[in-house]
Design an enzyme around this catalytic site. Sequence first.
Site, PDB file in Angstrom:
ATOM      1  CE  LYS A  95      41.631  83.417  37.707  1.00 34.17           C
ATOM      2  NZ  LYS A  95      42.593  83.937  38.554  1.00 34.17           N
ATOM      3  CB  ILE A 102      50.995  79.470  42.220  1.00 33.70           C
ATOM      4  CG1 ILE A 102      50.666  78.130  41.370  1.00 33.70           C
ATOM      5  CG2 ILE A 102      52.000  80.565  41.505  1.00 33.70           C
ATOM      6  CD1 ILE A 102      49.620  78.661  40.256  1.00 33.70           C
ATOM      7  CB  THR A 115      47.714  74.591  43.536  1.00 30.26           C
ATOM      8  OG1 THR A 115      46.736  74.990  42.743  1.00 30.26           O
ATOM      9  CG2 THR A 115      48.947  74.988  42.513  1.00 30.26           C
ATOM     10  CE1 TYR A 130      39.766  80.619  38.380  1.00 29.07           C
ATOM     11  CE2 TYR A 130      40.068  79.262  36.508  1.00 29.07           C
ATOM     12  CZ  TYR A 130      40.557  80.106  37.400  1.00 29.07           C
ATOM     13  OH  TYR A 130      42.073  79.682  37.362  1.00 29.07           O
TER      14      TYR A 130
END
Length: 380
Positions: free
Chosen positions: A263, A105, A296, A259
């Site tokens: 976030k 990205i 990705t 994770y």
Amino acid sequence: MHKRRFRHDLQQVHRKRISLFSTLNTMILLLAIVVVVGLLVFGFLITKTTKELPKTWLEWKTEFKYQYIGALGLVHDAQYASRDRVTLYKQPDRIAVITGGNRGIGLRIVEKLLACDMTVIMGVRDPDIAKSAVGAIVDLGQTKGQLICEQLDVGDLKSVRSFAQRIAQKYPKIDVLLNNAGIMFAPFKLTDDGYESHFAINYLGHFLLTHLLLPQLRAAGRQGKNARIVNVSSCVNLIGSINYKDINGLQGYNPGAAYSQSKLAQIFFTRHLQTLLDREQSHVQVNVVHPGIVDTDLFEHSATTSVPFLKKIFFKTPERGSRTVVFAAIDPSLEGRGGIYLSNCSKGPVHASAKNPSKCEKCFQFSCDLLKIKEYGTGK
């Protein structure tokens, strides 16, 4: 007599037919159940956050949460694909700083910012590799934008301080800061500073970098043209929680939980920082972005690597994933609208706790205490 026997025979044939149809229907139903269950199991196995099977109830629970939120994310990306658009326009007088950007990205974000004729400063681990990666998709000899690559390891707090010092000395004003670099579902590792890698790279390093560069952002912002901070988060913030008593997950590490924690921390950070900026009437706004479910290298530790063709079909491309990030960085319709969580270039659903100012402030102050920051945003 013959008529009665004939009727009796017909009735028996009819019963056998009913019995046969009933058996067939049962077999079809069972087959359908087996197929559905098989597809669900297959789907679970190829979309796990790790390549191993869960071993504890907590791991199973985390996996099921990810399956649910991932499915919702894919549906949301498909449903709102038509509004996932960003208009690029020339702004040669603006300077943008981005962490990462040499792949996925980030690379497409840099491409778009250069197309706007902006000066783009990339903070990356290897500046030479980053410049080559950008040069492979952008003609650096022809673009009117300027690319500058500086060394930065956002997971190393000394590196963050050194990078911020160099940038602040060269550029008294910074118009856009994009906190983009990150990792996902990585095995357990502590950084040299003693922090779990997801928490350090995805969140804490960016928290410090923003603190150090906020004076330059304040200097760039003006009435009607705010400087902007963009934090790249994820829809998994919706299933995240902050474990203040064990922030490093030492008592039971799970990459998915680590994770989502990092976030969610980004969301809390965004919300409380905007409150502080509004309080001081600063011409700086901060928003947080979910780029979508994007194909990705971030998925390198997950089971999805076994089915790359499915990612090509259902996931966003990196180019599409970059749109909402760039939208948050430059779109005029967002002017003066800070503290918003964006998905597919519009406002998206956020964790319920992020709507509670005291919980956002708690995470913010916790981070300041870890970094020994007495007054946030002074650059010291």
